[in-house]
Every structure is written in C-alpha cells, then in structure tokens.
Design a protein around this motif. Structure first.
Motif, PDB file in Angstrom:
ATOM      1  N   ALA A  99      18.356   9.460  -6.282  1.00 47.93           N
ATOM      2  CA  ALA A  99      18.340  10.041  -7.579  1.00 47.93           C
ATOM      3  C   ALA A  99      19.819  10.141  -8.128  1.00 47.93           C
ATOM      4  CB  ALA A  99      17.608  11.142  -7.697  1.00 47.93           C
ATOM      5  N   LEU A 100      20.219   9.043  -9.042  1.00 46.65           N
ATOM      6  CA  LEU A 100      21.433   9.426  -9.837  1.00 46.65           C
ATOM      7  C   LEU A 100      21.547  10.316 -10.851  1.00 46.65           C
ATOM      8  CD1 LEU A 100      22.040   5.426 -10.309  1.00 46.65           C
ATOM      9  CD2 LEU A 100      23.183   7.090  -8.651  1.00 46.65           C
ATOM     10  N   THR A 101      20.278  10.611 -11.497  1.00 46.63           N
ATOM     11  CA  THR A 101      19.939  11.624 -12.535  1.00 46.63           C
ATOM     12  C   THR A 101      18.672  12.268 -12.099  1.00 46.63           C
ATOM     13  OG1 THR A 101      19.279  10.517 -14.299  1.00 46.63           O
ATOM     14  CG2 THR A 101      21.464  10.417 -14.292  1.00 46.63           C
ATOM     15  N   ASN A 102      18.246  13.509 -13.001  1.00 46.34           N
ATOM     16  CA  ASN A 102      16.890  13.647 -13.037  1.00 46.34           C
ATOM     17  C   ASN A 102      15.745  12.781 -13.217  1.00 46.34           C
ATOM     18  OD1 ASN A 102      17.794  16.134 -11.744  1.00 46.34           O
ATOM     19  ND2 ASN A 102      17.814  17.310 -13.766  1.00 46.34           N
ATOM     20  N   ASN A 103      16.279  11.716 -14.247  1.00 48.97           N
ATOM     21  CA  ASN A 103      15.333  10.873 -14.572  1.00 48.97           C
ATOM     22  C   ASN A 103      15.443   9.457 -14.230  1.00 48.97           C
ATOM     23  OD1 ASN A 103      13.720  12.727 -16.230  1.00 48.97           O
ATOM     24  ND2 ASN A 103      15.561  12.905 -17.512  1.00 48.97           N
ATOM     25  N   PHE A 104      16.524   8.962 -13.415  1.00 53.08           N
ATOM     26  CA  PHE A 104      16.813   7.739 -12.940  1.00 53.08           C
ATOM     27  C   PHE A 104      17.051   7.745 -11.371  1.00 53.08           C
ATOM     28  CE2 PHE A 104      19.926   4.147 -12.596  1.00 53.08           C
ATOM     29  CZ  PHE A 104      19.160   3.111 -13.035  1.00 53.08           C
ATOM     30  N   SER A 105      16.839   6.783 -10.776  1.00 55.23           N
ATOM     31  CA  SER A 105      17.067   6.464  -9.460  1.00 55.23           C
ATOM     32  C   SER A 105      17.215   5.094  -9.096  1.00 55.23           C
ATOM     33  CB  SER A 105      15.999   7.513  -8.629  1.00 55.23           C
ATOM     34  OG  SER A 105      14.818   6.682  -8.544  1.00 55.23           O
ATOM     35  N   ILE A 106      17.749   4.631  -7.912  1.00 53.96           N
ATOM     36  CA  ILE A 106      17.809   3.426  -7.499  1.00 53.96           C
ATOM     37  C   ILE A 106      17.015   3.525  -5.999  1.00 53.96           C
ATOM     38  CG2 ILE A 106      19.298   1.903  -6.389  1.00 53.96           C
ATOM     39  CD1 ILE A 106      21.593   3.011  -7.896  1.00 53.96           C
ATOM     40  N   GLU A 107      16.026   2.396  -5.888  1.00 48.39           N
ATOM     41  CA  GLU A 107      15.110   2.365  -4.819  1.00 48.39           C
ATOM     42  C   GLU A 107      15.398   1.078  -4.396  1.00 48.39           C
ATOM     43  OE1 GLU A 107      10.447   2.730  -3.974  1.00 48.39           O
ATOM     44  OE2 GLU A 107      11.356   3.802  -5.675  1.00 48.39           O
ATOM     45  N   ASN A 147       0.691  -1.274   0.115  1.00 46.71           N
ATOM     46  CA  ASN A 147      -0.131   0.061   0.117  1.00 46.71           C
ATOM     47  C   ASN A 147       0.878   1.173   0.043  1.00 46.71           C
ATOM     48  OD1 ASN A 147       0.846  -0.611   2.501  1.00 46.71           O
ATOM     49  ND2 ASN A 147      -0.958   0.345   3.648  1.00 46.71           N
ATOM     50  N   ASN A 148       2.125   1.153   0.393  1.00 45.39           N
ATOM     51  CA  ASN A 148       2.704   2.328   0.547  1.00 45.39           C
ATOM     52  C   ASN A 148       4.293   2.525  -0.662  1.00 45.39           C
ATOM     53  OD1 ASN A 148       1.502   4.053   2.396  1.00 45.39           O
ATOM     54  ND2 ASN A 148       1.949   2.381   3.770  1.00 45.39           N
ATOM     55  N   ILE A 149       4.169   1.409  -1.449  1.00 45.79           N
ATOM     56  CA  ILE A 149       5.393   1.229  -2.219  1.00 45.79           C
ATOM     57  C   ILE A 149       5.534   2.627  -3.380  1.00 45.79           C
ATOM     58  CG2 ILE A 149       6.582  -0.031  -3.883  1.00 45.79           C
ATOM     59  CD1 ILE A 149       5.644  -2.406  -2.364  1.00 45.79           C
ATOM     60  N   GLY A 150       6.897   3.004  -3.563  1.00 47.01           N
ATOM     61  CA  GLY A 150       6.737   3.854  -4.693  1.00 47.01           C
ATOM     62  C   GLY A 150       7.325   5.587  -4.126  1.00 47.01           C
ATOM     63  N   LEU A 151       8.451   5.738  -4.330  1.00 43.39           N
ATOM     64  CA  LEU A 151       8.720   7.259  -3.988  1.00 43.39           C
ATOM     65  C   LEU A 151       8.761   7.981  -5.403  1.00 43.39           C
ATOM     66  CD1 LEU A 151      11.118   6.363  -1.126  1.00 43.39           C
ATOM     67  CD2 LEU A 151       8.788   7.575  -0.858  1.00 43.39           C
ATOM     68  N   PRO A 152       8.390   9.189  -5.329  1.00 43.61           N
ATOM     69  CA  PRO A 152       8.860  10.146  -6.622  1.00 43.61           C
ATOM     70  C   PRO A 152      10.024  10.443  -6.854  1.00 43.61           C
ATOM     71  CG  PRO A 152       7.898  11.605  -4.984  1.00 43.61           C
ATOM     72  CD  PRO A 152       7.798  10.257  -4.452  1.00 43.61           C
ATOM     73  N   ILE A 153      10.597  10.625  -8.139  1.00 39.45           N
ATOM     74  CA  ILE A 153      11.944  10.984  -8.422  1.00 39.45           C
ATOM     75  C   ILE A 153      12.203  12.467  -8.515  1.00 39.45           C
ATOM     76  CG2 ILE A 153      13.787  10.874 -10.213  1.00 39.45           C
ATOM     77  CD1 ILE A 153      12.609   8.456 -11.438  1.00 39.45           C
ATOM     78  N   LEU A 154      12.906  12.746  -7.641  1.00 34.32           N
ATOM     79  CA  LEU A 154      13.251  14.191  -7.435  1.00 34.32           C
ATOM     80  C   LEU A 154      14.661  14.523  -8.194  1.00 34.32           C
ATOM     81  CD1 LEU A 154      12.676  14.491  -3.631  1.00 34.32           C
ATOM     82  CD2 LEU A 154      11.312  14.994  -5.513  1.00 34.32           C
ATOM     83  N   GLU A 155      15.300  15.632  -8.052  1.00 33.11           N
ATOM     84  CA  GLU A 155      16.204  16.147  -8.654  1.00 33.11           C
ATOM     85  C   GLU A 155      17.655  15.303  -8.431  1.00 33.11           C
ATOM     86  OE1 GLU A 155      17.765  20.152  -6.878  1.00 33.11           O
ATOM     87  OE2 GLU A 155      15.640  20.448  -7.896  1.00 33.11           O
ATOM     88  N   LYS A 156      18.544  15.325  -9.217  1.00 39.67           N
ATOM     89  CA  LYS A 156      19.954  14.560  -9.172  1.00 39.67           C
ATOM     90  C   LYS A 156      20.419  14.746  -7.700  1.00 39.67           C
ATOM     91  CE  LYS A 156      24.366  14.001 -11.043  1.00 39.67           C
ATOM     92  NZ  LYS A 156      25.459  14.494 -12.066  1.00 39.67           N
ATOM     93  N   GLY A 157      20.820  13.578  -6.989  1.00 41.18           N
ATOM     94  CA  GLY A 157      21.305  13.805  -5.619  1.00 41.18           C
ATOM     95  C   GLY A 157      20.358  13.817  -4.390  1.00 41.18           C
ATOM     96  N   SER A 158      19.184  13.583  -4.808  1.00 40.21           N
ATOM     97  CA  SER A 158      18.223  13.700  -3.648  1.00 40.21           C
ATOM     98  C   SER A 158      18.080  12.231  -3.075  1.00 40.21           C
ATOM     99  CB  SER A 158      16.925  14.011  -4.098  1.00 40.21           C
ATOM    100  OG  SER A 158      16.984  15.472  -4.816  1.00 40.21           O
ATOM    101  N   LEU A 159      18.178  12.303  -1.606  1.00 43.18           N
ATOM    102  CA  LEU A 159      17.697  10.996  -0.737  1.00 43.18           C
ATOM    103  C   LEU A 159      16.669  11.139  -0.137  1.00 43.18           C
ATOM    104  CD1 LEU A 159      19.025   8.468   0.263  1.00 43.18           C
ATOM    105  CD2 LEU A 159      19.949   9.648   2.130  1.00 43.18           C
ATOM    106  N   GLN A 160      15.802  10.231  -0.320  1.00 42.38           N
ATOM    107  CA  GLN A 160      14.440   9.895   0.362  1.00 42.38           C
ATOM    108  C   GLN A 160      14.394   8.801   1.282  1.00 42.38           C
ATOM    109  OE1 GLN A 160      10.942  11.121  -2.223  1.00 42.38           O
ATOM    110  NE2 GLN A 160      12.492  10.548  -3.833  1.00 42.38           N
TER     111      GLN A 160
END
Length: 97
Positions: A73-81, A21-34
């Motif tokens: 977020a590794l780039t503005n369009n790609f992140s590792i989760e 029910n709570n999976i998935g975080l939005p991609i933010l700008e490069k270098g962001s950690l959530q």
C-alpha cells in the motif's frame, strides 16, 4: 420476468486451469505489505453423458497450481499488487469405447 430455459452444456477434461479463485487482496493502511500463497488441487476423473456417469476411464486431468500474491500500500487508497503463478497439469486420454 424472464422465462426459464433448459440449456444443455458440454464440458471437456482439458478445460481451463483454475487460476483466478484467490486473486485480490484488500487495501490496508499506507506502508502495509501483504503476501498471500494459495495452492489449488483439481482432479477431474469422471465423464458424464447427461445424468449418466460413464465408467470408461478414458480421461483424467490432474492440475496443481500455486499462486503467490503480493501487495504493498503506497497510500491508504492506492496499492501495487503482483501475481506470480505456477501450474502443472497432467492430462491422460485413452481410447473411448
């Protein structure tokens, strides 16, 4: 138009554990950690037969689940989760009348 069908379904107190029910975080700008921490409490303590509630207290399920979601977020369009979970489920069944 599709015809409306009346469908009956059966559920069970030992059904699936609520994890997604709570999976998935939005991609933010490069270098962001959530980091997201989610707790879910699920108490299933009633048994129904159609519209009739059965008061036999034969089934009880209590589930505690904790999800820890991290995202970088590794780039503005790609992140590792990563998703880490802990689940504790207690199921009590008794004699049906």
């Amino acid at each position: 138009m599709l015809p409306i069908l009346h469908i009956n379904a059966q559920t069970c107190c030992s059904g699936g554990i609520p994890l997604s029910n709570n999976i998935g975080l939005p991609i933010l700008e490069k270098g962001s950690l959530q980091i997201g921490i989610h707790y879910d409490y699920n108490n299933l303590n009633t048994l129904n037969n159609g519209n009739e509630k059965l008061d036999d207290n034969a089934r009880l399920r209590v589930t505690h689940s904790i999800l820890i979601n991290t995202n970088y977020a590794l780039t503005n369009n790609f992140s590792i989760e990563g998703l880490f979970s802990w689940v504790n489920q207690r199921l009590t069944t008794g004699r049906c009348r």
